[in-house]
Design an enzyme around this catalytic site. Structure first.
Site, mmCIF file in Angstrom:
data_model
loop_
_atom_site.group_PDB
_atom_site.id
_atom_site.type_symbol
_atom_site.label_atom_id
_atom_site.label_comp_id
_atom_site.label_asym_id
_atom_site.label_seq_id
_atom_site.Cartn_x
_atom_site.Cartn_y
_atom_site.Cartn_z
ATOM 1 N N GLY A 1 35.917 -2.859 39.472
ATOM 2 C CA GLY A 1 36.889 -2.414 38.468
ATOM 3 C C GLY A 1 37.328 -0.990 38.737
ATOM 4 O O GLY A 1 37.513 -0.580 39.888
ATOM 5 N N GLN B 1 35.826 2.064 38.551
ATOM 6 C CA GLN B 1 34.972 2.841 39.449
ATOM 7 C C GLN B 1 34.636 2.053 40.715
ATOM 8 O O GLN B 1 34.596 2.601 41.817
ATOM 9 C CB GLN B 1 33.668 3.239 38.751
ATOM 10 C CG GLN B 1 33.823 4.343 37.733
ATOM 11 C CD GLN B 1 34.233 5.673 38.353
ATOM 12 O OE1 GLN B 1 33.870 5.988 39.475
ATOM 13 N NE2 GLN B 1 34.990 6.450 37.601
ATOM 14 N N SER C 1 39.551 -9.434 39.967
ATOM 15 C CA SER C 1 38.902 -8.330 40.701
ATOM 16 C C SER C 1 38.238 -8.860 41.974
ATOM 17 O O SER C 1 38.213 -8.166 43.003
ATOM 18 C CB SER C 1 37.847 -7.651 39.832
ATOM 19 O OG SER C 1 38.398 -7.228 38.624
ATOM 20 N N HIS D 1 26.672 5.869 35.007
ATOM 21 C CA HIS D 1 26.553 6.446 33.663
ATOM 22 C C HIS D 1 25.126 6.142 33.197
ATOM 23 O O HIS D 1 24.607 5.043 33.432
ATOM 24 C CB HIS D 1 27.598 5.791 32.749
ATOM 25 C CG HIS D 1 27.635 6.321 31.342
ATOM 26 N ND1 HIS D 1 27.234 7.603 30.999
ATOM 27 C CD2 HIS D 1 28.051 5.741 30.181
ATOM 28 C CE1 HIS D 1 27.402 7.771 29.703
ATOM 29 N NE2 HIS D 1 27.882 6.658 29.181
ATOM 30 N N ASP E 1 28.646 13.194 28.094
ATOM 31 C CA ASP E 1 29.752 12.251 28.234
ATOM 32 C C ASP E 1 30.208 11.772 26.848
ATOM 33 O O ASP E 1 31.404 11.761 26.535
ATOM 34 C CB ASP E 1 29.274 11.063 29.083
ATOM 35 C CG ASP E 1 30.385 10.078 29.381
ATOM 36 O OD1 ASP E 1 31.232 10.405 30.228
ATOM 37 O OD2 ASP E 1 30.414 8.998 28.761
ATOM 38 N N SER F 1 54.794 32.000 27.141
ATOM 39 C CA SER F 1 55.516 33.211 26.722
ATOM 40 C C SER F 1 54.597 34.067 25.848
ATOM 41 O O SER F 1 53.625 33.562 25.275
ATOM 42 C CB SER F 1 56.757 32.831 25.913
ATOM 43 O OG SER F 1 56.355 32.322 24.645
HETATM 44 P P1 NDP Z 1 35.440 -1.852 34.362
HETATM 45 O O1 NDP Z 1 35.755 -2.087 32.924
HETATM 46 O O2 NDP Z 1 36.565 -1.412 35.226
HETATM 47 O O3 NDP Z 1 34.775 -3.190 34.889
HETATM 48 C C1 NDP Z 1 34.099 -3.266 36.101
HETATM 49 C C2 NDP Z 1 34.006 -4.669 36.599
HETATM 50 O O4 NDP Z 1 33.099 -5.464 35.821
HETATM 51 C C3 NDP Z 1 35.310 -5.442 36.674
HETATM 52 O O5 NDP Z 1 35.395 -6.018 37.942
HETATM 53 C C4 NDP Z 1 35.139 -6.461 35.591
HETATM 54 O O6 NDP Z 1 35.859 -7.640 35.853
HETATM 55 C C5 NDP Z 1 33.665 -6.766 35.662
HETATM 56 N N1 NDP Z 1 33.180 -7.422 34.437
HETATM 57 C C6 NDP Z 1 33.631 -7.297 33.176
HETATM 58 N N2 NDP Z 1 32.903 -8.041 32.316
HETATM 59 C C7 NDP Z 1 31.994 -8.677 33.073
HETATM 60 C C8 NDP Z 1 30.952 -9.599 32.776
HETATM 61 N N3 NDP Z 1 30.729 -10.019 31.518
HETATM 62 N N4 NDP Z 1 30.191 -10.054 33.796
HETATM 63 C C9 NDP Z 1 30.390 -9.639 35.067
HETATM 64 N N5 NDP Z 1 31.366 -8.760 35.407
HETATM 65 C C10 NDP Z 1 32.157 -8.292 34.421
HETATM 66 O O7 NDP Z 1 34.236 -0.785 34.469
HETATM 67 P P2 NDP Z 1 34.331 0.770 34.791
HETATM 68 O O8 NDP Z 1 34.604 0.960 36.240
HETATM 69 O O9 NDP Z 1 35.198 1.482 33.805
HETATM 70 O O10 NDP Z 1 32.831 1.232 34.481
HETATM 71 C C11 NDP Z 1 31.781 0.963 35.381
HETATM 72 C C12 NDP Z 1 30.708 2.016 35.200
HETATM 73 O O11 NDP Z 1 31.242 3.284 35.568
HETATM 74 C C13 NDP Z 1 30.211 2.169 33.769
HETATM 75 O O12 NDP Z 1 28.842 2.454 33.810
HETATM 76 C C14 NDP Z 1 30.988 3.365 33.257
HETATM 77 O O13 NDP Z 1 30.343 4.052 32.209
HETATM 78 C C15 NDP Z 1 31.031 4.215 34.517
HETATM 79 N N6 NDP Z 1 32.096 5.207 34.558
HETATM 80 C C16 NDP Z 1 33.376 4.811 34.338
HETATM 81 C C17 NDP Z 1 34.405 5.729 34.429
HETATM 82 C C18 NDP Z 1 35.829 5.259 34.364
HETATM 83 O O14 NDP Z 1 36.675 5.956 34.868
HETATM 84 N N7 NDP Z 1 36.168 4.113 33.796
HETATM 85 C C19 NDP Z 1 34.147 7.159 34.669
HETATM 86 C C20 NDP Z 1 32.763 7.443 35.020
HETATM 87 C C21 NDP Z 1 31.774 6.501 34.912
HETATM 88 P P3 NDP Z 1 37.371 -7.755 35.236
HETATM 89 O O15 NDP Z 1 38.204 -6.849 36.044
HETATM 90 O O16 NDP Z 1 37.688 -9.170 35.374
HETATM 91 O O17 NDP Z 1 37.255 -7.326 33.781
#
Ligand code: NDP
Length: 331
Positions: free
Chosen positions: A27, A29, A53, A108, A191, A253
Site C-alpha cells: 500500500g 508505505q 495492490s 509504526h 505520532d 509582509s
Molecule cells: P495501507 O492502508 O496503504 O495498506 C497496506 C496494504 O495492506 C494494502 O496493500 C492493503 O490492500 C492491505 N490490506 C488492507 N486490509 C487488509 C487485510 N484485512 N488483510 C490483508 N491485507 C490488507 O497501509 P499504510 O501503508 O498506510 O500503513 C502501513 C504501515 O505503515 C502502518 O503500520 C502505518 O502506521 C505505517 N505508516 C504509514 C504511513 C503512511 O504514510 N500511510 C506513514 C508512516 C507509517 P488494499 O490496497 O487492497 O487495501
C-alpha cells in the site's frame, strides 16, 4: 539527552547480503519501501492479499505471493499492513512463518506498544517508521534524498539487530537525511500527538473560519482561496520545515508579521496547554487505543458517523466548485 541521529556512513548494506526481504502489504508505505529497497540493490519480494495492490506489485516487477508464502520465503518481514488488521493477519499468516533468527520490521509502534501483537522472543523486532507519507518516501528517494525515520531495535535476538536496522534504514533512503533513534513508546505517542493535536487543530481552524466568514457574507470561493486552496498555506508549512517557525516570518509582509505575532496568544492562550496534557495522557494511558479497539469490534460506528458528517459539510461542494474554475498546481 538529544536523540542520536545516524547518517549514511553508519550503515552498511552488506549486512543484508543473503537476506530476502518480504514486504507484506503493498500500500502507501509498502510500495515505496519495496521500490527503494530494490533500487538499493536488496532482494525484495511482496506478500499481499489477491487484490489491486497484488496486481500492482506484479506490474512493478516483483515476485508476489500470498502473505504466508512470502513470509516463509523471506528472512526479513516488513509488516506494512494497516495497523488495525496487523494482529489478526500476524496470528494467521505471519507468526507461523517466523522461525528463529528471522526479523520483523514495523513502520509504526502502535501494536507493539499497546500489546496487541506480541512477536516470539527468538526473532529480531525492528522499528523503521518514516516521518512521511508513503508517496514521498519514494519521490524523495528518487530525487536522491530520503524521508527521515524514527527507528529502534525493539528486540535483539540475533545480537546483530542494530546493524540490520541501520542497513534497512539506508535501503529505504532514510540515512541520506539522518535516521533518528527513538523507542517504540515515544514513536507511537508522538505520532498520535500529531494526529490528535496538530492535524485536527489545522482542519478545525480552517473549517470554523470558513463557517463564520461565509455566514458573515464573504464569498466562499474567496474564503477558500485565501485560507488554503491557493497553496500558500502549504508553502508556508514547507517553509516551517525548511527554515523554522520564526525564521520563516520575514517571508511575510511586516503587516502580516505584526498580525501573526499580536494574535497568536489570543487565538490559542497558554491555558490550551492543559488540553495538550489531557490529550497526551489519553495517548499514554491507552484510553485512545482502547476506544479505537472498541470501534473496530463494534464495526466503526463513531468513525463512520464522524466521516459522514465531514463528507456532508458544505465546504466539500464549495471546494469542488472552486477546483472546477481554478487550476491550482501544487508541486
Ligand atoms: P495501507 O492502508 O496503504 O495498506 C497496506 C496494504 O495492506 C494494502 O496493500 C492493503 O490492500 C492491505 N490490506 C488492507 N486490509 C487488509 C487485510 N484485512 N488483510 C490483508 N491485507 C490488507 O497501509 P499504510 O501503508 O498506510 O500503513 C502501513 C504501515 O505503515 C502502518 O503500520 C502505518 O502506521 C505505517 N505508516 C504509514 C504511513 C503512511 O504514510 N500511510 C506513514 C508512516 C507509517 P488494499 O490496497 O487492497 O487495501
Amino acid at each position: 539527552m538529544l536523540a542520536r541521529i545516524y547518517p549514511d556512513k553508519d550503515a552498511d548494506l552488506k549486512v543484508l547480503d543473503g537476506e530476502t526481504i518480504a514486504i507484506i502489504g503493498y500500500g502507501n508505505q509498502g510500495r515505496s519501501q519495496a521500490l527503494n529497497l530494490r533500487d538499493s540493490g536488496l532482494k525484495v519480494i511482496v506478500g499481499n492479499i489477491r487484490d489491486a495492490s497484488f496486481d500492482r506489485a506484479k506490474a512493478d516487477g516483483f515476485e508476489v505471493y500470498d502473505i504466508r508464502e512470502a513470509c516463509e520465503k523471506a528472512t526479513i518481514v516488513f509488516i506494512l499492513l494497516p495497523d488495525e488488521v496487523q494482529p489478526k493477519v500476524y496470528e494467521a499468516d505471519i507468526k507461523p512463518a517466523m522461525k528463529k533468527g528471522k526479523t520483523l520490521v514495523f513502520a509504526h509502534g502502535y501494536n507493539l506498544h499497546y500489546g496487541f501483537l506480541k512477536p516470539d522472543a527468538d526473532v529480531d523486532v525492528l522499528l523503521l517508521a518514516p516521518r512521511m507519507v508513503g508517496k514521498f518516501v519514494r519521490e524523495l528517494y528518487e530525487k536522491g534524498t530520503g524521508a527521515p525515520v524514527f527507528f529502534c531495535v525493539h528486540q535483539d535476538a540475533s545480537g546483530k539487530a542494530m546493524s540490520k536496522v541501520l542497513a534497512l534504514a539506508k535501503g529505504i533512503g532514510a540515512t541520506r537525511v539522518g535516521a533518528m533513534e527513538v523507542n517504540i513508546a515515544d514513536e507511537t505517542e508522538l505520532d498520535h500527538f500529531s494526529e490528535h493535536w496538530i492535524a485536527p487543530m489545522i482542519s478545525r481552524v480552517l473549517l470554523l473560519g470558513y463557517e463564520v466568514l461565509t455566514e458573515m457574507g464573504y464569498d466562499p470561493d474567496a474564503v477558500l482561496m485565501e485560507t488554503y486552496m491557493s497553496g500558500e498555506l502549504g508553502e508556508v508549512c514547507s517553509s516551517l520545515a525548511k527554515d523554522g517557525l520564526v525564521v520563516q516570518l520575514p517571508f511575510h509582509s511586516r503587516t502580516s508579521q505584526f498580525g501573526q505575532l499580536l494574535y497568536a496568544d489570543r487565538v490559542l492562550p497558554d491555558e490550551a496547554k492543559d488540553l495538550i496534557r489531557e490529550i497526551v495522557m489519553e495517548i499514554k494511558n491507552g484510553t485512545f487505543a482502547k476506544e479505537w479497539q472498541l470501534e473496530q469490534i463494534l464495526g466503526y460506528p463513531v468513525f463512520n458517523k464522524l466521516m459522514d458528517m465531514a463528507k456532508s459539510h458544505p465546504i466539500n461542494e464549495a471546494e469542488r466548485k472552486l477546483k472546477e474554475r481554478v487550476k491550482i498546481v501544487i508541486d
